[in-house]
Scaffold this motif. Structure first.
Motif, short mmCIF file in Angstrom:
data_model
loop_
_atom_site.label_atom_id
_atom_site.label_comp_id
_atom_site.label_asym_id
_atom_site.label_seq_id
_atom_site.Cartn_x
_atom_site.Cartn_y
_atom_site.Cartn_z
N SER A 156 0.78 -1.23 -0.08
CA SER A 156 0.03 -0.20 0.07
C SER A 156 0.86 1.31 -0.07
N HIS A 157 1.99 1.25 0.73
CA HIS A 157 2.94 2.50 0.85
C HIS A 157 3.49 2.49 -0.42
N THR B 202 1.03 4.34 -2.94
CA THR B 202 0.87 5.57 -2.78
C THR B 202 2.11 6.40 -3.12
N ARG C 218 -3.16 2.79 -6.77
CA ARG C 218 -4.10 2.45 -5.99
C ARG C 218 -4.15 0.89 -5.83
#
Length: 449
Positions: free
Chosen positions: A402-403, A406, A411
């Protein structure tokens, strides 16, 4: 119905408008009290000059024409009487003073000194009677005298009052809408500098100050999240490393190790290496890595080369994009490891263009995870199974992915194959990492499945 923000703006506008009107009226009264005497003297001088001219011309006209004809021709209020009627209201001291000043002006400008009587009627109407020289009968000239408190006021006083109201409103605006919110923000910054964790500062005041306050609140929220993740990571390190270290200590204390024990020790060492690597990846995050234009199909093929071809199938469409290659490789590797650990083989790694974005999908044949647990699964150190530290997993895989998403402006989504039959899914469950093409970074995000 207007929105609450518009209602607040309208209320604020009405409040400041009322303050401006009140300040203007207050300044008008103050300036009239301060400069009314000076303006009255200037007005008296100007009025005396005009009246002296009118009196002289009227007296010349009365030598040849009757009073009523002169009044009709000149528009002056001429009255034939021995003495004007007394006023119904007593003139104020200021009006008497102004009448005396007018008489002095007339005496200086005329060959004779006429009689002047002030008269005040209902409605605060003020006038003066001036005695004229007539050859046949006594004639008086009635002239209205404007008050300094009349409406509209003198342009000079009105201009000064508007300037004063602007200064007052500007000072109050800076005090209420700028200085006070900035002082609250300063106190909150001081608490942050002292190591405290202040609550969110209310966004109030001028729009610029509100934007600054919102950015400060976002910073405080990020700091709080970082502190929480740091505390959780430290606790997780102690918890996750304790089990394999304890097993190693126990096996190494045995007098003789069997081949099975050595194999278990090697597995524990691999678990320690995996856990340590996951923590280092989460701590580093790849923030400082530069973006490089790379062919993604070759990068993903290299990441998948460590897995057997019969267990990991590749479906890669040629695609070049500027990415952080090390961070992206680690993220994809984590997704592949999760697919093998929690899903069922064969795993399919698919790269394609979808909705003007570059889509990296890892499909497996397992049941996946419930949709309501997806957000929790993205949190650091969250595991869907009850065991912890088993097989070297510490709950950081999806948090790292997820990082990385980002960092790339992308996404992360989870997909259920039966919900997307039009896409011809090669499995039952997948996690999709989609990256924007250059120029499409600000495109609106699609809803997650």
């Amino acid at each position: 119905m207007p929105s609450p923000s518009w209602q607040k703006r309208i209320s604020s506008l009405l409040g400041w408008g009322s303050l401006a009107l009140g300040s203007s009226a207050f300044c008008l009264l103050v300036f009239q009290a301060l400069f009314g005497r000076q303006l009255e003297q200037l007005q008296t001088i100007q009025l005396g000059r005009d009246l002296a001219l009118n009196v002289r011309l009227t007296e010349l006209a009365l030598e040849r024409y009757p009073p009523h004809l002169v009044g009709e021709l000149t528009g002056l209020d001429l009255v034939v009487t021995v003495r004007p009627k007394a006023s119904t209201l007593n003139p104020s001291p200021g009006f008497k003073r102004q009448a005396d000043a007018l008489q002095k002006e007339l005496c200086q400008r005329l060959s004779h000194c006429p009689m002047v009587y002030p008269q005040r009627a209902a409605g605060d109407e003020r006038s003066i009677w001036i005695e004229l020289i007539s050859p046949l009968e006594p004639i008086w000239l009635k002239v209205d005298v404007p008050s300094m408190m009349r409406w509209p006021p003198e342009p000079t006083l009105l201009g000064l009052s508007l300037v004063g109201a602007g200064i007052i409103c500007g000072g109050l605006f800076l005090l209420v809408e700028v200085e006070a919110p900035l002082r609250s923000l300063e106190k909150a910054l001081a608490r942050v500098g002292d190591g405290g964790g202040p609550d969110a500062v209310p966004a109030r005041g001028a729009p610029e100050v509100q934007r600054l306050t919102k950015r400060f609140n976002a910073m405080v929220q990020r700091l709080a999240t970082s502190r929480q993740e740091r505390a959780t990571m430290l606790a997780g390190i102690a918890h996750d490393l304790r089990a394999p270290i304890t097993r190693l200590q126990f096996r190494l204390s045995m007098p003789q190790l069997t081949a099975e024990d050595r194999e278990r020790c090697a597995g524990d060492l691999q678990s320690l290496e995996r856990i340590t690597g996951q923590f280092l990846l989460f701590a580093g995050g790849g923030d400082g890595e530069a973006s490089v234009e790379v062919p993604l199909e070759q990068l993903l093929a290299e990441v998948a080369s460590s897995h057997p071809a019969d267990q990991l199938h590749l479906d890669l469409t040629p695609c070049s994009l500027a990415v952080k290659p090390v961070a992206l490789s680690r993220a994809v590797a984590n997704l592949i490891d999760n697919a093998f650990s929690y899903g069922k083989a064969p795993v399919v790694l698919r790269l394609r263009e979808l909705n003007a974005r570059c889509s990296i999908e890892i499909w497996d044949q397992g049941e996946g995870m419930p949709a309501h647990e997806w957000e929790q699964a993205l949190q650091p150190f969250h595991r869907l199974d009850s065991s912890r530290g088993q097989q070297g997993h510490c709950g950081l895989g999806l948090a790292i992915v997820s990082h990385v998403a980002t960092l790339h402006g992308g996404r992360l989504e989870c997909l259920q194959g039966h919900l997307h039959p039009e896409e011809h899914p090669p499995g039952h469950f997948a996690i999709r990492l989609s990256l924007p093409w250059p120029g499409a970074r600000n495109a609106p995000a699609a809803p997650q499945s």
